[in-house]
Each structure stands twice: as structure tokens, then as C-alpha cells.
Scaffold this active site. Sequence first.
Site, PDB file in Angstrom:
ATOM      1  N   SER A 172      -2.877   2.872  11.806  1.00 39.76           N
ATOM      2  CA  SER A 172      -1.508   2.350  11.733  1.00 39.76           C
ATOM      3  C   SER A 172      -0.535   3.504  11.545  1.00 39.76           C
ATOM      4  CB  SER A 172      -1.401   1.387  10.549  1.00 39.76           C
ATOM      5  OG  SER A 172      -0.073   0.914  10.415  1.00 39.76           O
ATOM      6  N   CYS A 174      -9.950  -0.419   3.753  1.00 40.04           N
ATOM      7  CA  CYS A 174      -8.632   0.171   4.008  1.00 40.04           C
ATOM      8  C   CYS A 174      -8.619   1.521   3.310  1.00 40.04           C
ATOM      9  CB  CYS A 174      -7.553  -0.754   3.441  1.00 40.04           C
ATOM     10  SG  CYS A 174      -5.899  -0.057   3.562  1.00 40.04           S
ATOM     11  N   CYS A 200       2.941  10.202   0.674  1.00 36.16           N
ATOM     12  CA  CYS A 200       3.367  10.051   2.064  1.00 36.16           C
ATOM     13  C   CYS A 200       4.760  10.641   2.201  1.00 36.16           C
ATOM     14  CB  CYS A 200       3.395   8.571   2.453  1.00 36.16           C
ATOM     15  SG  CYS A 200       3.771   8.286   4.201  1.00 36.16           S
ATOM     16  N   SER A 225       4.053   0.370  12.904  1.00 33.84           N
ATOM     17  CA  SER A 225       4.920  -0.243  11.891  1.00 33.84           C
ATOM     18  C   SER A 225       6.341  -0.295  12.415  1.00 33.84           C
ATOM     19  CB  SER A 225       4.862   0.576  10.599  1.00 33.84           C
ATOM     20  OG  SER A 225       3.593   0.423   9.998  1.00 33.84           O
ATOM     21  N   LEU A 226       6.732  -1.423  12.938  1.00 30.65           N
ATOM     22  CA  LEU A 226       8.038  -1.545  13.606  1.00 30.65           C
ATOM     23  C   LEU A 226       9.127  -1.909  12.590  1.00 30.65           C
ATOM     24  CD1 LEU A 226       8.927  -1.253  16.557  1.00 30.65           C
ATOM     25  CD2 LEU A 226       8.852  -3.746  16.729  1.00 30.65           C
ATOM     26  N   GLU A 266      -6.359   6.045  -3.413  1.00 27.23           N
ATOM     27  CA  GLU A 266      -6.940   4.713  -3.518  1.00 27.23           C
ATOM     28  C   GLU A 266      -7.433   4.231  -2.164  1.00 27.23           C
ATOM     29  OE1 GLU A 266      -4.565   2.832  -7.280  1.00 27.23           O
ATOM     30  OE2 GLU A 266      -3.561   2.662  -5.349  1.00 27.23           O
ATOM     31  N   CYS A 280       8.274   0.757   0.575  1.00 28.69           N
ATOM     32  CA  CYS A 280       6.865   1.090   0.339  1.00 28.69           C
ATOM     33  C   CYS A 280       6.710   1.941  -0.913  1.00 28.69           C
ATOM     34  CB  CYS A 280       6.303   1.834   1.548  1.00 28.69           C
ATOM     35  SG  CYS A 280       4.591   2.340   1.321  1.00 28.69           S
ATOM     36  N   ASN A 311       5.499  -7.377  -0.075  1.00 28.46           N
ATOM     37  CA  ASN A 311       4.923  -7.367  -1.415  1.00 28.46           C
ATOM     38  C   ASN A 311       5.944  -6.696  -2.313  1.00 28.46           C
ATOM     39  OD1 ASN A 311       2.336  -8.534  -0.788  1.00 28.46           O
ATOM     40  ND2 ASN A 311       1.931  -6.645   0.332  1.00 28.46           N
ATOM     41  N   CYS A 360       9.447   5.231   3.663  1.00 31.15           N
ATOM     42  CA  CYS A 360       9.955   3.915   4.065  1.00 31.15           C
ATOM     43  C   CYS A 360      10.519   3.225   2.822  1.00 31.15           C
ATOM     44  CB  CYS A 360       8.853   3.084   4.714  1.00 31.15           C
ATOM     45  SG  CYS A 360       8.234   3.868   6.220  1.00 31.15           S
ATOM     46  N   GLY A 391      -0.519   7.177   2.927  1.00 31.03           N
ATOM     47  CA  GLY A 391      -0.311   8.245   3.902  1.00 31.03           C
ATOM     48  C   GLY A 391      -0.017   7.765   5.306  1.00 31.03           C
ATOM     49  N   GLU A 392       0.490   8.697   6.113  1.00 32.41           N
ATOM     50  CA  GLU A 392       0.762   8.433   7.522  1.00 32.41           C
ATOM     51  C   GLU A 392      -0.328   9.174   8.315  1.00 32.41           C
ATOM     52  OE1 GLU A 392       2.477   6.768   9.798  1.00 32.41           O
ATOM     53  OE2 GLU A 392       1.547   8.062  11.280  1.00 32.41           O
TER      54      GLU A 392
HETATM   55  N1  SAH Z   1       1.880   5.036   7.250  1.00 34.41           N
HETATM   56  C1  SAH Z   1       1.214   4.077   8.095  1.00 34.41           C
HETATM   57  C2  SAH Z   1       0.048   3.461   7.396  1.00 34.41           C
HETATM   58  C3  SAH Z   1       0.405   2.479   6.279  1.00 34.41           C
HETATM   59  S1  SAH Z   1      -0.130   0.928   6.796  1.00 34.41           S
HETATM   60  C4  SAH Z   1       2.205   3.057   8.593  1.00 34.41           C
HETATM   61  O1  SAH Z   1       3.319   3.040   8.077  1.00 34.41           O
HETATM   62  O2  SAH Z   1       1.912   2.337   9.524  1.00 34.41           O
HETATM   63  C5  SAH Z   1       0.524  -0.088   5.643  1.00 34.41           C
HETATM   64  C6  SAH Z   1       1.454  -1.147   6.229  1.00 34.41           C
HETATM   65  O3  SAH Z   1       2.032  -1.836   5.124  1.00 34.41           O
HETATM   66  C7  SAH Z   1       2.607  -0.547   7.019  1.00 34.41           C
HETATM   67  O4  SAH Z   1       2.970  -1.377   8.103  1.00 34.41           O
HETATM   68  C8  SAH Z   1       3.685  -0.537   5.979  1.00 34.41           C
HETATM   69  O5  SAH Z   1       4.972  -0.457   6.530  1.00 34.41           O
HETATM   70  C9  SAH Z   1       3.436  -1.831   5.273  1.00 34.41           C
HETATM   71  N2  SAH Z   1       4.065  -1.908   3.960  1.00 34.41           N
HETATM   72  C10 SAH Z   1       4.529  -0.895   3.209  1.00 34.41           C
HETATM   73  N3  SAH Z   1       5.069  -1.370   2.071  1.00 34.41           N
HETATM   74  C11 SAH Z   1       4.937  -2.707   2.111  1.00 34.41           C
HETATM   75  C12 SAH Z   1       5.291  -3.748   1.198  1.00 34.41           C
HETATM   76  N4  SAH Z   1       5.876  -3.485   0.028  1.00 34.41           N
HETATM   77  N5  SAH Z   1       4.980  -5.017   1.545  1.00 34.41           N
HETATM   78  C13 SAH Z   1       4.354  -5.282   2.714  1.00 34.41           C
HETATM   79  N6  SAH Z   1       4.003  -4.329   3.598  1.00 34.41           N
HETATM   80  C14 SAH Z   1       4.297  -3.072   3.303  1.00 34.41           C
END
Ligand code: SAH
Length: 362
Positions: A198, A110, A117, A221-222, A97, A124, A297, A121, A166-167
Site C-alpha cells: 500500500s 500486516c 513515516c 491511499s487516495l 509493530e 494517521c 479510526n 498524512c 511506514g511508506e
Molecule cells: N504508507 C502506506 C501504508 C499504510 S497503509 C499508505 O499510506 O498507503 C495504512 C492505511 O490506513 C492507509 O490507507 C492509511 O491512509 C490508512 N489510515 C491511516 N490512518 C488511518 C486512520 N486513522 N483511520 C483509518 N485509516 C487510516
Amino acid sequence: MLAAKDTRPDLADLDLPALEALFAREGFPRFRARQVFGWIYRRGQTEFAAMTNLGGELRTQLAHRFQITTPRLTHEDRSTDGTRKFLFELRDGRRIEAVYIPDTPKQTFCISSQVGCAMDCDFCLTGKMGFLRNLTPAEIAGQVRVLATATGLAGTSFNIVLMGMGEPLHNYEAVMTSIRILADAQGMAVAPRRITLSTVGLIPAMERLAQEEIMPNLAVSLHATTDEQRDRLVPINRKYPLAALVETCKRFPMKRRHRITFEYVLLEGINDTPDDARRLVRLLTDVKAKVNLLPLNAAPGIPYERPSDARVDRFARLLAERGLRVSVRKSRGRDIRAACGQLIVDGQKKTSAGRLADAMAT
Ligand code: SAH
């Protein structure tokens, strides 16, 4: 019947220097590579037969030896807020997507870098799919080509964020090739400062990225301020812990006035307390940082809650009062499951028997 696999090299997998080198090896004049590249990325034309300035014989030869693939757009959802989500089917039947987010303040695409992935996390949805495969440069840059055409934005300036499925740094080569393709002045000429990558913080890949000539903006993504917390939320932290990650960010080369964006998903009662805010400020002292807060979300199967707006505001204010730049990401396209962390394509994790049955049925 299964179609025979097309093994002709895919020119959409190559950045311009690689395309020129290929043409040189094949005995075609170098400038022809530029022409073909321009057709694909400036004019959106991928049929050799339509590349009228190449000459009939060359067009036939090229079509015989090469192909130019584009991910197939199979479905589109439109959110009430104008966000549009695009579903693509790839040549092996896998699906990904991409999302178009209008006016944020610019137009933003985006895009995805992998099917699924591997980072897993905890909050996610894409992570719940597991890792299925890397995307090719043709599939990554191709999403932008298709979205630009579908939205009527081809030829205008827009932002690209590698924040879909994906990462991106786990698919380093293909992602960097795609960025070079998208940024090339002979093609779409997307300025690198309009591209944001990201990452969860894969340190060796970040160090490699630091050496690149064409450099996208970096978002990290911290999501947590202690290793104990981050180990649980972002499991790759066990391999690349917080202190080392922040150290890598401090060393990351940046133009004047540039900052790394630190994404921080807010999970109610987990990482959104005043203590978390204070630790976050301390962690990012001496880093050229801005913080982007992402209120969760929520989704079925995700064991966390989205904090109230009041809690989000309190957290944001605590950061701002201590001098951190902070913004709150407005969640877009939640009604069509297009918001951050919500990209998932159902039914892809199949047994090999299931896949075989599908293949035989088509
Ligand atoms: N893998 C990369 C790219 C994904 S970017 C990364 O982790 O940075 C998408 C962003 O949305 C990341 O910061 C991810 O942690 C965040 N994300 C993932 N699930 C989410 C959720 N349920 N609600 C809000 N943000 C979320």
C-alpha cells in the site's frame, strides 16, 4: 555497557540470488546457500550450529563470518476480536509493530516497512511520529517469520499486507528484497498475489515497481478527490498530484481481472459527501479499480471524526450504484490500537541526550 556492534554481514538481509552470489564469492558451494536459506525461511532456524546438513566445519566457518538476525518480539496484545498486535524491539532499540488479523477471510499479517513515516498524512498516528529510519530486509521479512511462528501458521498459506508503519515505496530496495525473500519457492513461498503493498502514491517508485518481475498487489491511499483536499490530507499530493497519480495507475501493468485497490479513509463532513462520491467515480473511470472504504479510526490528536455507519453506507451505495466495486474495511483490533493508522510506538522521539542516557543505563 554498550555491547560492541556486531559487524558480521546479516544473511537475513539477502534474497536467495544475493546469498548465492555471496557464498560463491566466499568460496562456498552455491547449493549451501539454498540450504541455509531453507533453514531460515522453511524451518525457522537461524542458529548455524543447528543446521545439521551443513557439516561441522562449514557451520563453524559460517558462524564466524556471518550472522542471521531476527527482530526481537517484546510484547503482544490480544484484541477481543482475535486480532493480535506484536511489538518488536530492533537492535538499535527502535521499536515497530506488526498485526495479525485472523480470518479476513484468510489469515493476514500486516507488517511495517519503516520506523515512523515521513508522509505526515493528517489523520494517521504513525505520521505523527515522524520518520525515524528505514527497516532492513531482515527486519521486514523477519516480522513475517516471527508472526508465522507465533501464530502457528508457518507452512500454511497466509496474506501479507505492507500496511503497517511506514511508506513502503519510500524504502524501495529493502521492501523489494523482502518481497523476493518471502516469495522465494526455496523459502516461505508466499505467492506474490498474496502480498499487497500500500502506497500514498510515490509516482517514480510506482513506475519502478511496474518493471519488477515479482509483483505484489497494489493498493493506493487516495483519500480525496480534489487536489485542494488531498494536499491537506496527504501532503505528498503537492509533489505528485491526483491527475498524475491516476494516470500512473492507468498505465500500471496488471494481469487480467486484476484491479488496483484504492483506499479511501472516510472523514465525517470532509470527504464523505455525495459530491465526493460522484467525483471519486469520475476520477476512477477507465482505471481497473476497486475501492476500499476505511471509516476513520479516531484518536486523540487527530482532528477528524469517524462518520456514522449510515453515512458510510450512503457513500458506499453511491459508488456501487455507479458501477464501482466497493468494500468497507472492517476495523479490527481497535481496542488494542492495532487498527489502520493507529500504529505508533510512544516515546521514540527523544533528544540525543535522552538516548545517550538510555544507552548508558543498559
Ligand atoms: N504508507 C502506506 C501504508 C499504510 S497503509 C499508505 O499510506 O498507503 C495504512 C492505511 O490506513 C492507509 O490507507 C492509511 O491512509 C490508512 N489510515 C491511516 N490512518 C488511518 C486512520 N486513522 N483511520 C483509518 N485509516 C487510516
